[in-house]
Design a protein around this motif. Structure first.
Motif, PDB file in Angstrom:
ATOM      1  N   ILE A 110       0.816  -1.218   0.000  1.00  0.00           N
ATOM      2  CA  ILE A 110       0.000   0.000   0.000  1.00  0.00           C
ATOM      3  C   ILE A 110       0.847   1.264   0.000  1.00  0.00           C
ATOM      4  O   ILE A 110       0.520   2.243  -0.676  1.00  0.00           O
ATOM      5  CB  ILE A 110      -1.003  -0.021   1.176  1.00  0.00           C
ATOM      6  N   ASP A 111       1.965   1.267   0.727  1.00  0.00           N
ATOM      7  CA  ASP A 111       2.807   2.467   0.791  1.00  0.00           C
ATOM      8  C   ASP A 111       3.458   2.770  -0.557  1.00  0.00           C
ATOM      9  O   ASP A 111       3.547   3.933  -0.962  1.00  0.00           O
ATOM     10  CB  ASP A 111       3.877   2.301   1.886  1.00  0.00           C
ATOM     11  N   GLU A 112       3.899   1.729  -1.253  1.00  0.00           N
ATOM     12  CA  GLU A 112       4.495   1.933  -2.588  1.00  0.00           C
ATOM     13  C   GLU A 112       3.468   2.524  -3.542  1.00  0.00           C
ATOM     14  O   GLU A 112       3.760   3.436  -4.321  1.00  0.00           O
ATOM     15  CB  GLU A 112       4.986   0.592  -3.172  1.00  0.00           C
ATOM     16  N   ILE A 113       2.271   1.989  -3.513  1.00  0.00           N
ATOM     17  CA  ILE A 113       1.201   2.458  -4.416  1.00  0.00           C
ATOM     18  C   ILE A 113       0.870   3.920  -4.111  1.00  0.00           C
ATOM     19  O   ILE A 113       0.748   4.742  -5.022  1.00  0.00           O
ATOM     20  CB  ILE A 113      -0.045   1.565  -4.289  1.00  0.00           C
ATOM     21  N   MET A 114       0.761   4.255  -2.839  1.00  0.00           N
ATOM     22  CA  MET A 114       0.437   5.637  -2.463  1.00  0.00           C
ATOM     23  C   MET A 114       1.544   6.586  -2.924  1.00  0.00           C
ATOM     24  O   MET A 114       1.253   7.667  -3.455  1.00  0.00           O
ATOM     25  CB  MET A 114       0.260   5.744  -0.934  1.00  0.00           C
ATOM     26  N   ALA A 115       2.783   6.182  -2.776  1.00  0.00           N
ATOM     27  CA  ALA A 115       3.907   7.052  -3.132  1.00  0.00           C
ATOM     28  C   ALA A 115       4.045   7.198  -4.645  1.00  0.00           C
ATOM     29  O   ALA A 115       4.203   8.305  -5.170  1.00  0.00           O
ATOM     30  CB  ALA A 115       5.199   6.495  -2.520  1.00  0.00           C
ATOM     31  N   GLU A 116       4.006   6.097  -5.359  1.00  0.00           N
ATOM     32  CA  GLU A 116       4.222   6.126  -6.815  1.00  0.00           C
ATOM     33  C   GLU A 116       3.065   6.778  -7.566  1.00  0.00           C
ATOM     34  O   GLU A 116       3.273   7.431  -8.579  1.00  0.00           O
ATOM     35  CB  GLU A 116       4.422   4.699  -7.348  1.00  0.00           C
ATOM     36  N   CYS A 117       1.857   6.563  -7.121  1.00  0.00           N
ATOM     37  CA  CYS A 117       0.681   7.035  -7.869  1.00  0.00           C
ATOM     38  C   CYS A 117       0.030   8.259  -7.235  1.00  0.00           C
ATOM     39  O   CYS A 117      -1.012   8.724  -7.725  1.00  0.00           O
ATOM     40  CB  CYS A 117      -0.340   5.907  -7.982  1.00  0.00           C
ATOM     41  N   GLU A 118       0.608   8.759  -6.150  1.00  0.00           N
ATOM     42  CA  GLU A 118       0.094   9.956  -5.492  1.00  0.00           C
ATOM     43  C   GLU A 118      -1.401   9.851  -5.216  1.00  0.00           C
ATOM     44  O   GLU A 118      -2.194  10.695  -5.633  1.00  0.00           O
ATOM     45  CB  GLU A 118       0.408  11.208  -6.320  1.00  0.00           C
ATOM     46  N   MET A 119      -1.785   8.778  -4.538  1.00  0.00           N
ATOM     47  CA  MET A 119      -3.196   8.608  -4.235  1.00  0.00           C
ATOM     48  C   MET A 119      -3.362   8.432  -2.730  1.00  0.00           C
ATOM     49  O   MET A 119      -2.455   7.965  -2.043  1.00  0.00           O
ATOM     50  CB  MET A 119      -3.811   7.456  -5.028  1.00  0.00           C
ATOM     51  N   PRO A 120      -4.540   8.790  -2.236  1.00  0.00           N
ATOM     52  CA  PRO A 120      -4.792   8.657  -0.796  1.00  0.00           C
ATOM     53  C   PRO A 120      -4.855   7.181  -0.380  1.00  0.00           C
ATOM     54  O   PRO A 120      -5.086   6.299  -1.195  1.00  0.00           O
ATOM     55  CB  PRO A 120      -6.142   9.333  -0.585  1.00  0.00           C
ATOM     56  N   ARG A 121      -4.646   6.966   0.904  1.00  0.00           N
ATOM     57  CA  ARG A 121      -4.618   5.606   1.451  1.00  0.00           C
ATOM     58  C   ARG A 121      -5.936   4.877   1.150  1.00  0.00           C
ATOM     59  O   ARG A 121      -5.912   3.691   0.786  1.00  0.00           O
ATOM     60  CB  ARG A 121      -4.375   5.668   2.961  1.00  0.00           C
ATOM     61  N   ALA A 122      -7.067   5.517   1.290  1.00  0.00           N
ATOM     62  CA  ALA A 122      -8.370   4.858   1.088  1.00  0.00           C
ATOM     63  C   ALA A 122      -8.483   4.315  -0.345  1.00  0.00           C
ATOM     64  O   ALA A 122      -8.958   3.193  -0.566  1.00  0.00           O
ATOM     65  CB  ALA A 122      -9.510   5.823   1.398  1.00  0.00           C
ATOM     66  N   GLU A 123      -8.049   5.101  -1.313  1.00  0.00           N
ATOM     67  CA  GLU A 123      -8.120   4.633  -2.711  1.00  0.00           C
ATOM     68  C   GLU A 123      -7.154   3.481  -2.942  1.00  0.00           C
ATOM     69  O   GLU A 123      -7.487   2.506  -3.634  1.00  0.00           O
ATOM     70  CB  GLU A 123      -7.813   5.786  -3.666  1.00  0.00           C
ATOM     71  N   ALA A 124      -5.971   3.569  -2.384  1.00  0.00           N
ATOM     72  CA  ALA A 124      -4.995   2.492  -2.534  1.00  0.00           C
ATOM     73  C   ALA A 124      -5.520   1.211  -1.898  1.00  0.00           C
ATOM     74  O   ALA A 124      -5.392   0.114  -2.464  1.00  0.00           O
ATOM     75  CB  ALA A 124      -3.661   2.896  -1.912  1.00  0.00           C
TER      76      ALA A 124
END
Length: 133
Positions: A110-124
């Motif tokens: 989840i942290d990689e996805i949030m960082a790479e795609c600039e999305m909020p935790r809920a969406e990730a």
């Protein structure tokens, strides 16, 4: 009188003539039968040729129809490709979601996805829940 040479020659000539006439008539009849058989064969070959010609014409018509349909499908494909490219350019957010989905499928956390795609935790979290099932 019956044994005179002229009479014997005339009789022989008559017999030879009759035999020759009979042979000629037999040959003529045989030729006629062959001619009739050849005529029947020719009519059958003509019917077969006409049947094949009709089949070829039908195949040509079908081929033209298929060619037209293939051309139409190519035009539709080109149009859809253009629309797809337009949508990809208009929706940069969609690119991020596609990339995030790929990352989830590759096992990113989840942290990689949030960082790479600039999305909020809920969406990730939602993407991970949807695509890891």
């Amino acid at each position: 009188m019956w044994f005179e040479p002229a009479f014997i020659l005339a009789a022989i000539a008559l017999v030879v003539g009759i035999v020759a006439l009979f042979v000629a008539w037999s040959m003529w009849r045989q030729s006629q039968r062959k001619l009739e058989a050849m005529s029947r064969l020719m009519r059958e070959l003509t019917r077969t040729r006409d049947s094949y010609r009709k089949q070829i014409e039908e195949l040509q018509a079908a081929s033209i129809g298929i060619g037209n349909k293939v051309g139409e499908l190519y035009r539709q494909q080109d149009k859809l490709s253009e629309q797809h490219q337009e949508l990809a350019l208009k929706d940069p957010q969609g690119k991020l979601y596609s990339r995030a989905t790929r990352m989830v499928q590759l096992g990113a956390d989840i942290d990689e996805i949030m960082a790479e795609c600039e999305m909020p935790r809920a969406e990730a979290e939602l993407l991970i829940t949807l695509h890891r099932q």
